[in-house]
Scaffold this motif. Structure first.
Motif, PDB file in Angstrom:
ATOM      1  N   HIS A 268     -12.186   7.838 -21.807  1.00  0.00           N
ATOM      2  CA  HIS A 268     -12.645   8.370 -23.084  1.00  0.00           C
ATOM      3  C   HIS A 268     -12.162   9.809 -23.213  1.00  0.00           C
ATOM      4  CE1 HIS A 268     -15.408  10.146 -26.032  1.00  0.00           C
ATOM      5  NE2 HIS A 268     -15.522   8.934 -26.534  1.00  0.00           N
ATOM      6  N   SER A 269     -12.326  10.544 -22.119  1.00  0.00           N
ATOM      7  CA  SER A 269     -11.934  11.946 -22.154  1.00  0.00           C
ATOM      8  C   SER A 269     -10.403  12.073 -22.276  1.00  0.00           C
ATOM      9  CB  SER A 269     -12.495  12.614 -20.901  1.00  0.00           C
ATOM     10  OG  SER A 269     -11.660  13.583 -20.440  1.00  0.00           O
ATOM     11  N   LEU A 270      -9.677  11.202 -21.588  1.00  0.00           N
ATOM     12  CA  LEU A 270      -8.208  11.222 -21.694  1.00  0.00           C
ATOM     13  C   LEU A 270      -7.772  10.945 -23.141  1.00  0.00           C
ATOM     14  CD1 LEU A 270      -5.585  11.119 -19.708  1.00  0.00           C
ATOM     15  CD2 LEU A 270      -5.626   8.711 -20.285  1.00  0.00           C
ATOM     16  N   THR A 271      -8.443   9.946 -23.748  1.00  0.00           N
ATOM     17  CA  THR A 271      -8.078   9.587 -25.128  1.00  0.00           C
ATOM     18  C   THR A 271      -8.320  10.771 -26.052  1.00  0.00           C
ATOM     19  OG1 THR A 271      -8.828   7.361 -24.635  1.00  0.00           O
ATOM     20  CG2 THR A 271      -8.466   7.869 -26.945  1.00  0.00           C
ATOM     21  N   LEU A 272      -9.475  11.393 -25.863  1.00  0.00           N
ATOM     22  CA  LEU A 272      -9.822  12.502 -26.736  1.00  0.00           C
ATOM     23  C   LEU A 272      -8.886  13.690 -26.511  1.00  0.00           C
ATOM     24  CD1 LEU A 272     -11.874  13.471 -28.802  1.00  0.00           C
ATOM     25  CD2 LEU A 272     -13.308  14.242 -26.945  1.00  0.00           C
ATOM     26  N   THR A 273      -8.690  14.070 -25.253  1.00  0.00           N
ATOM     27  CA  THR A 273      -7.962  15.312 -25.016  1.00  0.00           C
ATOM     28  C   THR A 273      -6.450  15.147 -25.171  1.00  0.00           C
ATOM     29  OG1 THR A 273      -7.991  14.842 -22.660  1.00  0.00           O
ATOM     30  CG2 THR A 273      -9.680  16.325 -23.453  1.00  0.00           C
TER      31      THR A 273
ATOM     32  N   ASP B  78       2.880   7.597 -21.646  1.00  0.00           N
ATOM     33  CA  ASP B  78       3.157   8.446 -20.468  1.00  0.00           C
ATOM     34  C   ASP B  78       1.872   8.707 -19.695  1.00  0.00           C
ATOM     35  OD1 ASP B  78       5.998   9.097 -20.841  1.00  0.00           O
ATOM     36  OD2 ASP B  78       5.286  10.032 -22.675  1.00  0.00           O
ATOM     37  N   GLU B  79       0.804   9.019 -20.452  1.00  0.00           N
ATOM     38  CA  GLU B  79      -0.473   9.322 -19.781  1.00  0.00           C
ATOM     39  C   GLU B  79      -0.945   8.135 -18.942  1.00  0.00           C
ATOM     40  OE1 GLU B  79      -1.859  12.139 -19.615  1.00  0.00           O
ATOM     41  OE2 GLU B  79      -0.895  13.252 -21.225  1.00  0.00           O
ATOM     42  N   LEU B  80      -0.797   6.945 -19.502  1.00  0.00           N
ATOM     43  CA  LEU B  80      -1.244   5.751 -18.770  1.00  0.00           C
ATOM     44  C   LEU B  80      -0.354   5.507 -17.560  1.00  0.00           C
ATOM     45  CD1 LEU B  80      -2.058   3.349 -21.760  1.00  0.00           C
ATOM     46  CD2 LEU B  80      -3.694   4.432 -20.220  1.00  0.00           C
ATOM     47  N   LEU B  81       0.949   5.722 -17.734  1.00  0.00           N
ATOM     48  CA  LEU B  81       1.871   5.497 -16.607  1.00  0.00           C
ATOM     49  C   LEU B  81       1.593   6.480 -15.466  1.00  0.00           C
ATOM     50  CD1 LEU B  81       5.229   4.899 -18.541  1.00  0.00           C
ATOM     51  CD2 LEU B  81       4.008   3.221 -17.150  1.00  0.00           C
ATOM     52  N   GLU B  82       1.138   7.673 -15.843  1.00  0.00           N
ATOM     53  CA  GLU B  82       0.903   8.691 -14.811  1.00  0.00           C
ATOM     54  C   GLU B  82      -0.530   8.719 -14.296  1.00  0.00           C
ATOM     55  OE1 GLU B  82       2.137  12.388 -16.542  1.00  0.00           O
ATOM     56  OE2 GLU B  82       4.146  11.620 -16.940  1.00  0.00           O
ATOM     57  N   ALA B  83      -1.414   7.907 -14.900  1.00  0.00           N
ATOM     58  CA  ALA B  83      -2.850   7.997 -14.551  1.00  0.00           C
ATOM     59  C   ALA B  83      -3.074   7.725 -13.073  1.00  0.00           C
ATOM     60  CB  ALA B  83      -3.653   7.004 -15.386  1.00  0.00           C
ATOM     61  N   GLU B  84      -4.017   8.496 -12.497  1.00  0.00           N
ATOM     62  CA  GLU B  84      -4.257   8.371 -11.052  1.00  0.00           C
ATOM     63  C   GLU B  84      -4.843   7.009 -10.672  1.00  0.00           C
ATOM     64  OE1 GLU B  84      -8.491  10.751 -11.038  1.00  0.00           O
ATOM     65  OE2 GLU B  84      -6.614  11.875 -11.221  1.00  0.00           O
ATOM     66  N   GLU B  85      -5.428   6.314 -11.675  1.00  0.00           N
ATOM     67  CA  GLU B  85      -6.002   4.992 -11.386  1.00  0.00           C
ATOM     68  C   GLU B  85      -4.934   3.966 -11.062  1.00  0.00           C
ATOM     69  OE1 GLU B  85      -6.891   6.841 -13.895  1.00  0.00           O
ATOM     70  OE2 GLU B  85      -9.048   7.132 -13.665  1.00  0.00           O
ATOM     71  N   GLY B  86      -3.679   4.261 -11.385  1.00  0.00           N
ATOM     72  CA  GLY B  86      -2.607   3.309 -11.144  1.00  0.00           C
ATOM     73  C   GLY B  86      -2.833   2.001 -11.902  1.00  0.00           C
ATOM     74  N   PHE B  87      -2.916   2.106 -13.230  1.00  0.00           N
ATOM     75  CA  PHE B  87      -3.174   0.905 -14.034  1.00  0.00           C
ATOM     76  C   PHE B  87      -2.033  -0.097 -13.922  1.00  0.00           C
ATOM     77  CE2 PHE B  87      -5.558   4.134 -16.628  1.00  0.00           C
ATOM     78  CZ  PHE B  87      -6.821   3.638 -16.303  1.00  0.00           C
ATOM     79  N   THR B  88      -2.409  -1.380 -13.976  1.00  0.00           N
ATOM     80  CA  THR B  88      -1.365  -2.407 -14.019  1.00  0.00           C
ATOM     81  C   THR B  88      -0.797  -2.430 -15.437  1.00  0.00           C
ATOM     82  OG1 THR B  88      -2.855  -4.137 -14.762  1.00  0.00           O
ATOM     83  CG2 THR B  88      -2.630  -3.851 -12.356  1.00  0.00           C
ATOM     84  N   GLU B  89       0.338  -3.119 -15.592  1.00  0.00           N
ATOM     85  CA  GLU B  89       0.940  -3.197 -16.933  1.00  0.00           C
ATOM     86  C   GLU B  89      -0.010  -3.903 -17.906  1.00  0.00           C
ATOM     87  OE1 GLU B  89       4.568  -5.138 -15.917  1.00  0.00           O
ATOM     88  OE2 GLU B  89       5.530  -3.286 -15.259  1.00  0.00           O
TER      89      GLU B  89
ATOM     90  N   GLN C 293     -21.722   9.388 -25.032  1.00  0.00           N
ATOM     91  CA  GLN C 293     -20.491   9.068 -24.296  1.00  0.00           C
ATOM     92  C   GLN C 293     -19.491   8.252 -25.104  1.00  0.00           C
ATOM     93  OE1 GLN C 293     -21.248   7.179 -20.558  1.00  0.00           O
ATOM     94  NE2 GLN C 293     -22.670   8.760 -19.923  1.00  0.00           N
ATOM     95  N   ARG C 294     -19.982   7.551 -26.133  1.00  0.00           N
ATOM     96  CA  ARG C 294     -19.063   6.731 -26.918  1.00  0.00           C
ATOM     97  C   ARG C 294     -18.733   7.354 -28.271  1.00  0.00           C
ATOM     98  NH1 ARG C 294     -17.510   2.130 -24.467  1.00  0.00           N
ATOM     99  NH2 ARG C 294     -18.851   1.498 -22.750  1.00  0.00           N
ATOM    100  N   LEU C 295     -18.981   8.644 -28.398  1.00  0.00           N
ATOM    101  CA  LEU C 295     -18.597   9.341 -29.629  1.00  0.00           C
ATOM    102  C   LEU C 295     -17.149   8.983 -29.965  1.00  0.00           C
ATOM    103  CD1 LEU C 295     -18.975  11.653 -31.783  1.00  0.00           C
ATOM    104  CD2 LEU C 295     -18.013  13.184 -30.082  1.00  0.00           C
ATOM    105  N   CYS C 296     -16.893   8.669 -31.214  1.00  0.00           N
ATOM    106  CA  CYS C 296     -15.547   8.251 -31.616  1.00  0.00           C
ATOM    107  C   CYS C 296     -14.510   9.309 -31.230  1.00  0.00           C
ATOM    108  CB  CYS C 296     -15.516   8.055 -33.127  1.00  0.00           C
ATOM    109  SG  CYS C 296     -13.864   7.773 -33.760  1.00  0.00           S
TER     110      CYS C 296
END
Ligand code: HEM
Length: 491
Positions: free
Chosen positions: A135-140, A268-279, A435-438
């Motif tokens: 949520h914070s990544l999306t916002l910032t 880019d943010e998702l590709l670099e995220a520390e969580e290592g998201f799958t495709e 926490q779910r503020l748009c």
């Protein structure tokens, strides 16, 4: 989701019909407990859903809530909606508890048909620490005032002009607004310009979002809107997967050759995220973010024009303000800047008032994850709750002459507009809270403001066909608000 009743931008008659079918099969109706707020659960199984839907389709849903509040006293009542006993809140204090209690006493709750269409890794379905971080990544990174000012605004300005330039003499405003909002989100999230790919994606997105408001028959039947939505989701996911893969390869090349100079976007943010998201996870996330803006911002653009058309004195003031801004620019082609956005106070009053009276998201559904004690009531764990923003926004106790569109009420009172929870219970929450503020609250406002700027400074319009504002399954003009337009100035 949004029946207009819905929360995140999804809501739906599908909820109702699905709930009915499943409830009939499973007969899981819950028993009353005496500590619940007073109420009436209506007909067996159907509860009060049909009454509520009829009210929200009528264009004047208020009596549904007013009658119950008056009959039972207090600001909470118990009803039976979409197959479940539901506590309905028209109480700003209780709504604050609901929004602020996310993850502790309440959690958002969607039927599985909607989860299937959105995908497990969409922000609305995420929970706990992952939700907080994303949520914070999306916002910032995607929608904050800083990002809009420093990198998104020129693109918003350019794309809105491009679209308005292509208008003929008559348009269905809602369709045009959807096209604009979709192209903007694709460009902002993935840096893809409008073209064949976005048109293809947009066609399938329309089918996908139609599925939120339909009966979830088994998908293999593909007979109805839900079946078509499942098929459309597959197409959208395939396209997004190709994009993610190619962006991943490009990133690897750039890292190896040390040539990474582009502006970062959400991919880019998702590709670099520390969580290592799958495709697959990245695709779910992007797909659902695109859905979020698909219903809300276009509805907002259409409603703001409708309310201004119905209130010529407010339209005159918006025009005056926007023409003033245009006259201070060096030429007709000069783009709007952040400082312009920040100096349109009356336009912001109109946007606030449209959000308050229009209630694009009427409220949010939650489920209690612990027993909740409030004003002598005990709402048991597992109970469904609907925090109605609309009921508060249209309540005389909180807004004078609450059911009249009056943008002047906001003059000198813009502090209430962020939708953030503050010390007192907020009465104006068009973007939810907690926490779910748009995360799109500023972006949506900026897009609507830029759209209005070019509309009122370059065009005049008149309504082409009588239309009606309805609130179920989504808040919208029933016919999409057809208008005749005349251009007075080039864009
Ligand atoms: C006028 C326009 C908009 C309105 C009225 C609106 C309203 C809302 C509301 C009330 C919620 C809270 C839902 C809940 O608590 O369950 C929400 C959530 C959300 N909105 Fe918006 N929204 C708008 C525009 C946008 C835009 C432009 C985007 C971005 C593309 C966006 C993305 C989201 C997302 C991702 C969530 C889910 C947040 C979460 O669950 O953490 N919205 N929106």
């Amino acid at each position: 989701m949004a029946f207009s009743f819905i929360s995140f931008p999804l809501f739906s008659s599908s909820l109702f019909l699905a709930a009915l079918i499943f409830t009939l099969l499973r007969r899981t109706r819950k028993k009353h407990t005496f500590q619940l707020p007073p109420g009436n659960t209506g007909l067996p199984l159907i509860g009060e859903s049909l009454r509520m839907i009829t009210a929200y389709r009528s264009g004047n849903p208020e009596p549904f809530v007013d009658d119950r509040l008056c009959r039972h006293g207090g600001r909470l009542f118990t009803t039976h909606l979409f197959g479940e006993l539901t506590v309905f809140s028209a109480d700003p204090e209780f709504n604050q508890l609901v929004l602020a209690g996310e993850g502790r006493t309440f959690e958002s709750s969607y039927p599985s048909s909607i989860s299937t269409l959105l995908g497990r890794r969409s922000l609305v379905l995420m929970k706990g620490s992952l939700h907080k971080r994303m949520h914070s990544l999306t916002l910032t990174r995607f929608a904050s005032a800083g990002v809009i000012r420093s990198s998104l605004l020129p693109g918003i300005d350019h794309l809105i002009r491009l679209n308005l330039r292509s208008w003929g003499e008559s348009v269905r405003l809602l369709d045009q607004a959807k096209k604009i909002a979709f192209e903007l989100t694709v460009e902002q999230l993935m840096s893809e310009k409008p073209g064949e790919w976005t048109d293809y994606l947009s066609r399938h997105y329309n089918a996908l979002t139609d599925g939120f408001f339909s009966v979830p028959l088994p998908s293999f039947l593909c007979l109805n809107a839900y079946g078509r939505a499942i098929k459309a989701r597959k197409k959208v996911a395939e396209s997004l997967m190709e994009l993610v893969k190619s962006r991943k390869e490009r990133k690897m090349r750039e890292i190896v050759c040390k040539t990474e100079t582009r502006k970062k976007d959400m991919v880019d943010e998702l590709l670099e995220a520390e969580e290592g998201f799958t495709e697959e996870e990245m695709v779910d996330f992007l797909l659902a973010l695109l859905v979020s803006g698909h219903e809300t911002t276009p509805a907002m653009m259409t409603l703001v024009v409708k309310f201004l058309t119905d209130n010529p004195s407010a339209l005159d003031l918006v025009k005056e303000e926007q023409v003033g801004i245009r006259e201070r620019k060096k030429g007709v082609q000069e783009a709007l800047e952040w400082s312009d956005y920040k100096t349109m106070p009356f336009t912001q009053c109109v946007i606030n008032e449209t959000l308050r009276v229009g209630n694009i998201i009427s409220g949010v559904f939650r489920r209690t994850v612990a027993d909740v004690h409030y004003k002598g009531y005990k709402i048991p764990k597992g109970c469904k709750v609907f925090a109605s923003f609309r009921a508060v926004h249209l309540d005389e106790n909180y807004f004078e002459d609450a059911r009249t569109f009056n943008p002047w009420r906001w003059l000198g009172n813009t502090s209430k507009d962020s939708g953030k929870l503050s010390a007192g219970a907020p009465t104006f929450t068009p973007f939810g809270g907690g926490q779910r503020l748009c995360p799109g609250y500023e972006l949506g406002r900026v897009e609507v403001s830029v759209f209005l700027h070019y509309l009122v400074t370059c065009f005049s319009w008149e309504v082409a066909e009588k239309d009606k504002l309805v609130f179920f399954p989504t808040t919208r003009m029933l016919k999409g608000y057809p208008i005749h337009v005349q251009r007075h100035r080039s864009l």
